[in-house]
Design a protein around this motif. Sequence first.
Motif, PDB file in Angstrom:
ATOM      1  N   SER A 244       0.833  -1.205   0.000  1.00 50.98           N
ATOM      2  CA  SER A 244       0.000   0.000   0.000  1.00 50.98           C
ATOM      3  C   SER A 244       0.866   1.253   0.000  1.00 50.98           C
ATOM      4  O   SER A 244       0.577   2.229  -0.708  1.00 50.98           O
ATOM      5  N   LEU A 245       1.925   1.206   0.807  1.00 55.04           N
ATOM      6  CA  LEU A 245       2.819   2.357   0.882  1.00 55.04           C
ATOM      7  C   LEU A 245       3.537   2.586  -0.445  1.00 55.04           C
ATOM      8  O   LEU A 245       3.669   3.727  -0.903  1.00 55.04           O
ATOM      9  N   ARG A 246       4.012   1.510  -1.072  1.00 53.95           N
ATOM     10  CA  ARG A 246       4.710   1.657  -2.350  1.00 53.95           C
ATOM     11  C   ARG A 246       3.777   2.267  -3.410  1.00 53.95           C
ATOM     12  O   ARG A 246       4.194   3.097  -4.218  1.00 53.95           O
ATOM     13  N   LYS A 247       2.518   1.854  -3.407  1.00 52.67           N
ATOM     14  CA  LYS A 247       1.547   2.409  -4.345  1.00 52.67           C
ATOM     15  C   LYS A 247       1.356   3.900  -4.093  1.00 52.67           C
ATOM     16  O   LYS A 247       1.320   4.714  -5.027  1.00 52.67           O
ATOM     17  N   HIS A 248       1.250   4.234  -2.803  1.00 53.60           N
ATOM     18  CA  HIS A 248       1.083   5.648  -2.451  1.00 53.60           C
ATOM     19  C   HIS A 248       2.320   6.454  -2.840  1.00 53.60           C
ATOM     20  O   HIS A 248       2.205   7.607  -3.272  1.00 53.60           O
ATOM     21  N   ILE A 249       3.507   5.842  -2.678  1.00 54.49           N
ATOM     22  CA  ILE A 249       4.744   6.529  -3.062  1.00 54.49           C
ATOM     23  C   ILE A 249       4.731   6.858  -4.546  1.00 54.49           C
ATOM     24  O   ILE A 249       5.080   7.974  -4.959  1.00 54.49           O
ATOM     25  N   ARG A 250       4.325   5.881  -5.373  1.00 57.88           N
ATOM     26  CA  ARG A 250       4.291   6.122  -6.817  1.00 57.88           C
ATOM     27  C   ARG A 250       3.310   7.237  -7.175  1.00 57.88           C
ATOM     28  O   ARG A 250       3.612   8.107  -8.011  1.00 57.88           O
ATOM     29  N   GLN A 251       2.126   7.233  -6.533  1.00 54.62           N
ATOM     30  CA  GLN A 251       1.139   8.287  -6.798  1.00 54.62           C
ATOM     31  C   GLN A 251       1.670   9.648  -6.364  1.00 54.62           C
ATOM     32  O   GLN A 251       1.511  10.649  -7.068  1.00 54.62           O
TER      33      GLN A 251
END
Length: 736
Positions: A244-251
Amino acid sequence: MASSGSQLPEQIDENFLLCGICCERYKNPKILRCLHSFCEPCLGKLEEEGAITCPVCRRVHELTDNGVAGIQVNIFLNDLIALFEEQKSVNTSKKCDGCEQGDVTKHCTDCSFDFCSICATTHGKLPTTKSHRLLRFDEYMAAKSGDPASVQPPVYCNTHQDYQVKFYCDTCNRTICLMCTALDHPLTKHQYRCVEDAAKEFTKNLHVVIDKVKVKEIEANNSKLKVQQIFGSLEKCFQREEESLRKHIRQTIDEITHVIQENGNKLLTELKGDYEKRKLNLTAQLKELDIAENDLTSTREYVEKLMHYGNASQLMTAMKGVDHQTEELLKVQTQVEPVEDDYMEFQPCDDFCRGKSLGSVKFIPMVYKVDSVTPTVRVGEDITCTIRSVNDSSPKKEEILYRVKVEAEMKTPDGNTEKVEVKDNENGTMTLKTRVEVEGEHELSVTVCKKPVAGAPVNIKVIAKKGLVCKFGEKGSGIGQFNSVQGVTMMRNVDVLVAEYSNQRLQSFTVNGRHRKMFKFANINNFKPYDAAVSVNGNVFTTDAGNKQVIVCDENGELIRCFGKGKIQYPIGIAINPVNGRVYIVDKSAHCIHIYDQDGNHIKSFGRNGSQQGQFSYPWFVCIDTIGNVYVSDSGNHRIQVFNDDGQFLYTFGSFGSGDCQMNFPQGVAVDKHGYVYVVDYNNNRIVKYESNGKFVCRINEVSDGLHHPKGVCVTDDDRVIVADNGNSCIKVFTQ
């Protein structure tokens, strides 16, 4: 033993027979009261001041007068090692231990020897108190496999070494032999019984205890399973949230990239707009100057040719036009400054996330100056310097200074150049800081936007650091010599009073080390002083650990009184409160502080064994500040605890370690007239200075000063720090 003796080497882990200190097979293992066993030679290396700290559980065990030799031998481990070695070396073709030729047919359980038939007959008739119980070798091997305890060698008395232990004295709590019952344990004064009966009762009690231990084992196992369950759940949760954090980082990266592009385009447009405006103005000025230059050049050339080639008539005919033209040209302003300056700078923002900006473009040049600087510092200290803007008319000078590029460097006396740390104070100023390590003149250069700052370069003088200024004393028992030096304190005449535990005396010296006086008490045997405190009228209060009391004498060493005997278990540190005049005594064994008045009347005690607030683990020294607050070195808990004058807990500072705010078994503690606290870090071999609230200030000594297990500490009125260097049997004096 429930296991088969023949399988003993395989079922017992050899690590069980290894000493935890030397990691080798036990040599005469001794068992401590905490049930941890170690080699006797290894325990001897751990002994310190009549006590041993267990390396496993850290419990402190006080020793008897016999020292390590008085610790109980672990007979079980000794016999187990012998059985282990014997079974590891079993050989079916073993020969007689007597003649070394005949085949083994008998085994002596007393001597643990194997004999042939002939040697067995002779051995069983030896004139000795030993029973020499002989078994057929096959019977012995069968018993050793089924019931190894039945064929283990008997235990002999430590006092009467030819007699077996047959009885257990309940009065003395020890095993004894028949001779002991007649000589040392008469039936009229001692109660004893057969050792087998005592062992049966003890075994019965052990079964009850072991059942309880098994319950605790099950509880621990259940708790472990719960922890493992949470651990597995934690790992799954981590993997889910990580994705979830990695996805948020990309966004977030995409969003921030978009913001950066927009902000960058805006700054580029602003920069280009100002450039075009200035370019237009400078172009117009250039055009005007070009026209003026052309007019001047053409007029000058025409007049020069007229004067060179024309006759008088031609010259005078053109006079009116020449006068008018030159008069107009001389009025032209040719000495002008550019209508625009060339100052233009992009100043990046240090924190894009906070300001949501890449930075700003500045077009107004600023002027800066050195505002304050430390002119003289010592080696090892920091040089600090502050700069600020002098453009007082600029409404945004703080903002501009906040974003300008400040660079500073320090030129040392040896010609080297070092970078200087620049810190933004966020108030329109910047502080420059660097640490100097060599003496001599240093030159600090400062530039803003690559332009020198007014007042720079700055010359700064670096002088030698303070530290160890003198030491006195050496190991011995003569005048001016020390053996187990402990506490130090200041007397009214500014002499240093030193307590010596092993030499059983006090000595006073000047702060420069000149011997002044010896304090010994002829009528007090086993006098073992740890620390001393001096009252306002000059009386000396000394803790006497040997007699578990406090001794009071005058400044000349004349005995006044003793108090506390029978109430204090092991007095160590002592201090007198300057506010209420009460005497505060550290009781190491009772883990508490006793408060007495100066006449020896007990007022109260506070503290007990533990690690919570207000609890102690082997407290050692105590000191009191000018407002009556009490500082105690809580050695076992690696901290300093602070109380008010009535023993109410205020706060604590310090933890285990070797960092700035950490300690490893703190000992001496002192407070100077400014309220700074000095702590002797015993195992880290240092003296550390703190603010009264526990904030780290500095280290007083250097590694090169060679402190080894320091003990007491005191501070003079001129801030000299005096330390008892126990490991080197001397006193060391530091300035700061």
